[in-house]
Design an enzyme around this catalytic site. Sequence first.
Site, PDB file in Angstrom:
ATOM      1  N   ASP A  30       0.842  -1.188   0.000  1.00  0.00           N
ATOM      2  CA  ASP A  30       0.000   0.000   0.000  1.00  0.00           C
ATOM      3  C   ASP A  30       0.885   1.248   0.000  1.00  0.00           C
ATOM      4  O   ASP A  30       1.892   1.326   0.713  1.00  0.00           O
ATOM      5  CB  ASP A  30      -0.916   0.003   1.237  1.00  0.00           C
ATOM      6  CG  ASP A  30      -2.066   0.999   1.081  1.00  0.00           C
ATOM      7  OD1 ASP A  30      -3.215   0.547   0.938  1.00  0.00           O
ATOM      8  OD2 ASP A  30      -1.808   2.220   1.093  1.00  0.00           O
ATOM      9  N   ASN A  88     -12.920  -3.028   2.163  1.00  0.00           N
ATOM     10  CA  ASN A  88     -13.864  -1.918   2.155  1.00  0.00           C
ATOM     11  C   ASN A  88     -14.658  -2.026   0.859  1.00  0.00           C
ATOM     12  O   ASN A  88     -14.104  -1.863  -0.226  1.00  0.00           O
ATOM     13  CB  ASN A  88     -13.111  -0.587   2.218  1.00  0.00           C
ATOM     14  CG  ASN A  88     -12.380  -0.403   3.537  1.00  0.00           C
ATOM     15  OD1 ASN A  88     -12.903  -0.738   4.590  1.00  0.00           O
ATOM     16  ND2 ASN A  88     -11.166   0.119   3.490  1.00  0.00           N
ATOM     17  N   GLN A  95     -14.452   2.882   0.843  1.00  0.00           N
ATOM     18  CA  GLN A  95     -13.655   2.419  -0.305  1.00  0.00           C
ATOM     19  C   GLN A  95     -13.282   3.611  -1.180  1.00  0.00           C
ATOM     20  O   GLN A  95     -14.139   4.400  -1.584  1.00  0.00           O
ATOM     21  CB  GLN A  95     -14.454   1.397  -1.130  1.00  0.00           C
ATOM     22  CG  GLN A  95     -13.645   0.805  -2.284  1.00  0.00           C
ATOM     23  CD  GLN A  95     -14.425  -0.248  -3.074  1.00  0.00           C
ATOM     24  OE1 GLN A  95     -15.628  -0.452  -2.858  1.00  0.00           O
ATOM     25  NE2 GLN A  95     -13.739  -0.911  -3.991  1.00  0.00           N
ATOM     26  N   HIS A 101     -10.244  -5.068  -3.579  1.00  0.00           N
ATOM     27  CA  HIS A 101      -8.925  -5.447  -3.055  1.00  0.00           C
ATOM     28  C   HIS A 101      -9.072  -5.832  -1.596  1.00  0.00           C
ATOM     29  O   HIS A 101      -9.985  -5.371  -0.907  1.00  0.00           O
ATOM     30  CB  HIS A 101      -7.918  -4.290  -3.198  1.00  0.00           C
ATOM     31  CG  HIS A 101      -8.435  -2.979  -2.712  1.00  0.00           C
ATOM     32  ND1 HIS A 101      -9.277  -2.189  -3.474  1.00  0.00           N
ATOM     33  CD2 HIS A 101      -8.275  -2.327  -1.540  1.00  0.00           C
ATOM     34  CE1 HIS A 101      -9.593  -1.102  -2.784  1.00  0.00           C
ATOM     35  NE2 HIS A 101      -8.999  -1.170  -1.598  1.00  0.00           N
ATOM     36  N   HIS A 103      -7.085  -5.629   1.960  1.00  0.00           N
ATOM     37  CA  HIS A 103      -5.958  -5.103   2.736  1.00  0.00           C
ATOM     38  C   HIS A 103      -5.415  -6.224   3.618  1.00  0.00           C
ATOM     39  O   HIS A 103      -6.186  -6.944   4.270  1.00  0.00           O
ATOM     40  CB  HIS A 103      -6.412  -3.964   3.656  1.00  0.00           C
ATOM     41  CG  HIS A 103      -6.888  -2.741   2.954  1.00  0.00           C
ATOM     42  ND1 HIS A 103      -6.100  -1.624   2.773  1.00  0.00           N
ATOM     43  CD2 HIS A 103      -8.077  -2.446   2.378  1.00  0.00           C
ATOM     44  CE1 HIS A 103      -6.794  -0.686   2.137  1.00  0.00           C
ATOM     45  NE2 HIS A 103      -7.991  -1.165   1.886  1.00  0.00           N
TER      46      HIS A 103
HETATM   47  P1  5GP Z   1      -9.673   1.517   0.022  1.00  0.00           P
HETATM   48  O1  5GP Z   1      -9.806   2.836   0.729  1.00  0.00           O
HETATM   49  O2  5GP Z   1     -10.314   1.578  -1.344  1.00  0.00           O
HETATM   50  O3  5GP Z   1     -10.117   0.334   0.818  1.00  0.00           O
HETATM   51  O4  5GP Z   1      -8.116   1.292  -0.168  1.00  0.00           O
HETATM   52  C1  5GP Z   1      -7.380   1.809  -1.217  1.00  0.00           C
HETATM   53  C2  5GP Z   1      -5.934   1.733  -0.819  1.00  0.00           C
HETATM   54  O5  5GP Z   1      -5.130   1.884  -1.974  1.00  0.00           O
HETATM   55  C3  5GP Z   1      -5.504   2.840   0.164  1.00  0.00           C
HETATM   56  O6  5GP Z   1      -5.011   2.233   1.358  1.00  0.00           O
HETATM   57  C4  5GP Z   1      -4.439   3.618  -0.606  1.00  0.00           C
HETATM   58  O7  5GP Z   1      -3.381   4.028   0.220  1.00  0.00           O
HETATM   59  C5  5GP Z   1      -3.995   2.622  -1.660  1.00  0.00           C
HETATM   60  N1  5GP Z   1      -3.556   3.213  -2.923  1.00  0.00           N
HETATM   61  C6  5GP Z   1      -4.177   4.194  -3.626  1.00  0.00           C
HETATM   62  N2  5GP Z   1      -3.501   4.477  -4.761  1.00  0.00           N
HETATM   63  C7  5GP Z   1      -2.427   3.634  -4.774  1.00  0.00           C
HETATM   64  C8  5GP Z   1      -1.353   3.446  -5.690  1.00  0.00           C
HETATM   65  O8  5GP Z   1      -1.242   4.099  -6.723  1.00  0.00           O
HETATM   66  N3  5GP Z   1      -0.424   2.489  -5.380  1.00  0.00           N
HETATM   67  C9  5GP Z   1      -0.515   1.746  -4.233  1.00  0.00           C
HETATM   68  N4  5GP Z   1       0.439   0.849  -4.019  1.00  0.00           N
HETATM   69  N5  5GP Z   1      -1.522   1.903  -3.340  1.00  0.00           N
HETATM   70  C10 5GP Z   1      -2.462   2.833  -3.606  1.00  0.00           C
END
Ligand code: 5GP
Length: 115
Positions: A30, A88, A95, A101, A103
Amino acid sequence: MSNCIFCKIATGEIPAEKIYESDGAFVIRDINPQAPVHFLAIPTRHYPAVHDIPQSEMASVMGALMDAVREAAKAAGLDANGYRLIVNSGDIAGQTVPHLHIHILGGRDLAWPPG
Ligand code: 5GP
Ligand code: ZN
């Protein structure tokens, strides 16, 4: 999907170190880690959220994701003390990237319940 960051990482259009990769899933770090170990296990195909996976694909998608989780967690040494998996799914869960995805969080004590 053309404008999806995780699809672009899946195809290599955006470079990222893939800690694990199979036909159906891959794992990256992440970009904004919330624990000493914070990985994302991502299906290669684009599904926005849990309810967008067709029933006929559910077993193969989740099987590939959980294989990816176990391999990445083991490689990082998380299998000894445990780790937390979070999905999420949708707006109310917070999300932010609409490509499903999981985590993978570990390397510290994790409080419960999450916020
Ligand atoms: P969500 O909030 O959708 O459950 O999680 C998305 C996750 O993706 C977040 O923890 C954020 O830090 C991560 N993320 C967003 N953009 C990128 C990216 O370009 N590269 C990587 N490695 N992680 C990302
Ligand atoms: Zn996508």
